[in-house]
Design an enzyme around this catalytic site. Sequence first.
Site, mmCIF file in Angstrom:
data_model
loop_
_atom_site.group_PDB
_atom_site.id
_atom_site.type_symbol
_atom_site.label_atom_id
_atom_site.label_comp_id
_atom_site.label_asym_id
_atom_site.label_seq_id
_atom_site.Cartn_x
_atom_site.Cartn_y
_atom_site.Cartn_z
ATOM 1 N N HIS A 178 0.812 -1.230 0.000
ATOM 2 C CA HIS A 178 0.000 0.000 0.000
ATOM 3 C C HIS A 178 0.841 1.274 0.000
ATOM 4 C CE1 HIS A 178 -3.498 -2.517 1.844
ATOM 5 N NE2 HIS A 178 -3.481 -2.590 0.535
ATOM 6 N N CYS A 203 4.673 14.296 -5.980
ATOM 7 C CA CYS A 203 3.952 15.283 -6.780
ATOM 8 C C CYS A 203 3.168 14.529 -7.847
ATOM 9 C CB CYS A 203 4.914 16.266 -7.436
ATOM 10 S SG CYS A 203 4.082 17.388 -8.580
ATOM 11 N N ASN A 220 -2.068 -13.793 15.714
ATOM 12 C CA ASN A 220 -3.108 -12.788 15.948
ATOM 13 C C ASN A 220 -3.814 -13.174 17.259
ATOM 14 O OD1 ASN A 220 -5.531 -11.102 15.704
ATOM 15 N ND2 ASN A 220 -5.070 -10.973 13.518
HETATM 16 P P1 NAD Z 1 -6.914 -4.261 10.441
HETATM 17 O O1 NAD Z 1 -6.858 -2.932 11.074
HETATM 18 O O2 NAD Z 1 -8.072 -4.584 9.608
HETATM 19 O O3 NAD Z 1 -6.726 -5.461 11.517
HETATM 20 C C1 NAD Z 1 -5.734 -5.484 12.464
HETATM 21 C C2 NAD Z 1 -5.579 -6.936 12.959
HETATM 22 O O4 NAD Z 1 -4.519 -6.931 13.917
HETATM 23 C C3 NAD Z 1 -6.793 -7.517 13.662
HETATM 24 O O5 NAD Z 1 -7.047 -8.820 13.179
HETATM 25 C C4 NAD Z 1 -6.376 -7.587 15.144
HETATM 26 O O6 NAD Z 1 -6.951 -8.693 15.852
HETATM 27 C C5 NAD Z 1 -4.887 -7.742 15.011
HETATM 28 N N1 NAD Z 1 -4.110 -7.285 16.159
HETATM 29 C C6 NAD Z 1 -4.404 -6.314 17.049
HETATM 30 N N2 NAD Z 1 -3.424 -6.189 17.955
HETATM 31 C C7 NAD Z 1 -2.480 -7.108 17.627
HETATM 32 C C8 NAD Z 1 -1.217 -7.464 18.169
HETATM 33 N N3 NAD Z 1 -0.713 -6.853 19.253
HETATM 34 N N4 NAD Z 1 -0.525 -8.458 17.560
HETATM 35 C C9 NAD Z 1 -1.001 -9.094 16.477
HETATM 36 N N5 NAD Z 1 -2.196 -8.788 15.913
HETATM 37 C C10 NAD Z 1 -2.916 -7.801 16.492
HETATM 38 O O7 NAD Z 1 -5.616 -4.381 9.658
HETATM 39 P P2 NAD Z 1 -5.392 -4.860 8.240
HETATM 40 O O8 NAD Z 1 -6.136 -6.116 8.000
HETATM 41 O O9 NAD Z 1 -3.953 -4.865 8.122
HETATM 42 O O10 NAD Z 1 -6.037 -3.763 7.268
HETATM 43 C C11 NAD Z 1 -6.040 -2.385 7.483
HETATM 44 C C12 NAD Z 1 -5.406 -1.607 6.361
HETATM 45 O O11 NAD Z 1 -5.123 -0.325 6.876
HETATM 46 C C13 NAD Z 1 -4.117 -2.189 5.961
HETATM 47 O O12 NAD Z 1 -4.203 -2.463 4.650
HETATM 48 C C14 NAD Z 1 -3.058 -1.117 6.220
HETATM 49 O O13 NAD Z 1 -2.544 -0.621 5.017
HETATM 50 C C15 NAD Z 1 -3.774 0.043 6.772
HETATM 51 N N6 NAD Z 1 -3.232 0.464 8.084
HETATM 52 C C16 NAD Z 1 -1.897 0.585 8.248
HETATM 53 C C17 NAD Z 1 -1.394 0.972 9.464
HETATM 54 C C18 NAD Z 1 0.088 1.065 9.618
HETATM 55 O O14 NAD Z 1 0.780 1.388 8.665
HETATM 56 N N7 NAD Z 1 0.608 0.773 10.813
HETATM 57 C C19 NAD Z 1 -2.258 1.228 10.525
HETATM 58 C C20 NAD Z 1 -3.620 1.126 10.302
HETATM 59 C C21 NAD Z 1 -4.098 0.724 9.078
#
Ligand code: NAD
Length: 248
Positions: A122, A130, A217
Amino acid sequence: MTNLADSLTKTADILKQSKFTMAFTGAGISVESGIPPFRGEHGLWNKYNQQVLDLGYFLNNPAHCWIYIRGIFYDFFADAKPNDAHRMLAKMESSKLLNAVVTQNIDNLHYQAGSETVYEFHGNSKKLKCLKCGHVYDARDIDFENIPPKCINDGEVLKPDFIFFGEGIPPDAYADSFAAAEKAEVCIIVGSTGEVTPASYVPRTAKQAGATIIEINPEKTIFTSAITDIHLKGKATEVLNQLGELLF
Ligand code: NAD
């Protein structure tokens, strides 16, 4: 029912045998670095309107969107540091136990932890682009006091170099991620709900190509019943530290 200790031992054996292992990481791996996920009870989308990351809306309302983009990604996330889970994946790579990380995250923490082969599905918030001339800026060189930030070449508004709603996946990251999935013998999913497509097709592709799927997870996800072979239930740092004790 197998307990976590048995599952960890089995996982360590599988990893030692594997000739190509990949990790697929989501927002959950960075939760213990202080970055909340988008979804769920404490998710960012309970606090912010997703519209500010919609490409069409951004192009028409850049100044408004940048107030929120700065707040979320450049004030709030800016000081986040890699945690033990990011570091363990980097250590596995340097020890030839991991070949690639495909991440949905945009926070740069895998690189900061020392991982080298990282496919950012992503994009990455630490760069700004830009949309007119394509010039890429390092976020550290941007004065976020003056928003929206503009290109020094043509005065166009800069956009963070991660994908917004309505944008395609960066072609190289897409191709590299699926190529890794096709040849993976093991895929370790860390902290992803599996709700975001097409990213979630990456571990599904690995499974179809014959990989063993390890999932880390604290919760069950869409992946758990569909493709996961071993669910290591727990927080990313705790589980990966325990796994590290068996690997090193
Ligand atoms: P999500 O937000 O949909 O899900 C997060 C997952 O992490 C859940 O299944 C949850 O149970 C699990 N989780 C929570 N705490 C945890 C821990 N301590 N250890 C392991 N697992 C844990 O995330 P997603 O499915 O990755 O999708 C969200 C999208 O948003 C992604 O594509 C990402 O690009 C983006 N995003 C990125 C960031 C970042 O860069 N850090 C943060 C938020 C969202």
